[in-house]
Design an enzyme around this catalytic site. Structure first.
Site, PDB file in Angstrom:
ATOM      1  N   THR A 122       1.084  -1.268  -0.122  1.00 36.92           N
ATOM      2  CA  THR A 122       0.010   0.064   0.271  1.00 36.92           C
ATOM      3  C   THR A 122       0.951   1.255   0.201  1.00 36.92           C
ATOM      4  OG1 THR A 122       0.010  -0.032   2.864  1.00 36.92           O
ATOM      5  CG2 THR A 122      -1.686  -0.645   0.839  1.00 36.92           C
ATOM      6  N   GLU A 159      -3.792   4.285   3.662  1.00 37.40           N
ATOM      7  CA  GLU A 159      -3.349   4.165   2.597  1.00 37.40           C
ATOM      8  C   GLU A 159      -3.960   3.220   2.362  1.00 37.40           C
ATOM      9  OE1 GLU A 159      -0.996   0.388   4.964  1.00 37.40           O
ATOM     10  OE2 GLU A 159      -2.322   1.575   6.583  1.00 37.40           O
TER      11      GLU A 159
END
Length: 327
Positions: free
Chosen positions: A212, A260
């Site tokens: 991420t 994220e």
């Protein structure tokens, strides 16, 4: 479009203009009505359209510590305003001294002496000057003295969002805080965006096979409620379908709240240090803890599958939504 950071940036030879004044955080669909009317009026008169806004938010100066969560930073607002046809944006530094300007002094210093206003376009509840003592009636009264007209436009549109409340920045902030990013889309006319620099996090996503981009967000950013969302991650101008996580990562006993984004089906992306944007399309689920890493991975795979389907159905953020008409 010209961008001015203070009265001294306005060109000395600046002529007449049509002006609208406000914080315009988010440039939501109600704001778009006023700004579009400002542009249309300017075109009718053959003069430029100017938006006057403030930095920081006036509430932070008048009541320190009360800065509201921001829906869009100034560069984003300017970008959206340019898309509506605005010719210049004046960002006034809102200081304690500036806050003490009387409504009359504000009109003379800003609208008359610097912008040479031919017309001013505002919403019905517009307030300005020290202690917000100035209103539309006073603005009109001074217009007879200083040769400008005032047009009042009703910005309060309604939809299903917030149970039919009039569109406002306050409503969008509440919807975002509640995780109702679909409702926020209705009011904004586009997805709510969070942006920032990609920094190194705990690297757990990479270890789990879902690397991420961990955003260091801009100060005062309005962050959606904790949970998992479908949306887009945009880096270097490319919008990529994404599964987005907001929260403290309770599975690993995290304490720091993060945003994220996992770029779906993209391999080998190196985004560290880049300024990226995350646009929120749909809320998928709340934060959870799982009995095992295997259960977590299974749920993450399902999140990605659902996010992929929803984003593909919506199209790209540039083509699926238009800031100028709310669709």
């Amino acid at each position: 479009m010209q961008r001015w950071r203070g009265l001294e940036d306005i060109p000395e030879d600046w002529g007449r203009s049509v002006v609208t004044i406000g914080s315009y955080d988010g440039v939501h669909r109600g704001h778009q009505v006023i700004i579009s009317r400002t542009v249309a009026h300017a075109r009718e008169l053959g003069v430029p359209a100017v938006v006057v806004t403030f930095d920081p938010h006036p509430s932070e100066v008048v009541r320190p510590g009360s800065h509201p969560p921001l829906l869009a930073p100034h560069h984003r607002r300017a970008e959206l305003m340019a898309g509506l046809g605005v010719d210049a944006v004046l960002i006034l530094p809102f200081t304690a001294e500036f806050s003490r300007l009387s409504p009359g002094d504000f009109v003379v210093k800003v609208l008359v002496d610097k912008l040479h206003a031919r017309a001013v376009v505002e919403g019905p509840n517009f307030r300005f000057g020290h202690k917000a003592a100035g209103n539309v009636a006073f603005l009109k009264e001074l217009g007879t003295t200083y040769d400008y007209e005032v047009e009042v436009v009703d910005l309060y549109q309604r939809g299903a969002a917030g149970g039919g409340e009039p569109f406002s920045s306050t409503l969008v902030r509440r919807l975002v805080a509640e995780g109702d990013v679909a409702g926020a889309i209705e009011v904004l006319g586009r997805p709510h965006r969070v942006e920032g620099i990609v920094v190194r996090g705990a690297q757990r996503g990479r270890e789990l096979g879902f690397p991420t981009a961990n955003l260091e967000t801009l100060p005062h950013t309005a962050i959606p409620a904790d949970g998992v969302y479908a949306g887009w991650l945009t880096a270097q101008g490319e919008a990529m379908p994404a599964a987005i996580s907001v929260g403290t990562n309770p599975q690993f006993e995290g304490t720091e709240r993060t945003v994220e984004a996992y770029a779906i089906d993209r391999v080998g992306l190196d985004l560290y240090g880049l300024h990226v944007q995350v646009d929120f399309l749909t809320y998928l689920r709340g934060q959870e803890t799982f009995s095992s890493i295997e259960a977590l991975l299974e749920r993450m795979a399902d999140d990605v599958k659902r996010a992929r389907e929803l984003v593909e159905a919506a199209g790209s953020p540039d083509t699926a939504f238009r800031a100028d008409d709310g669709h």
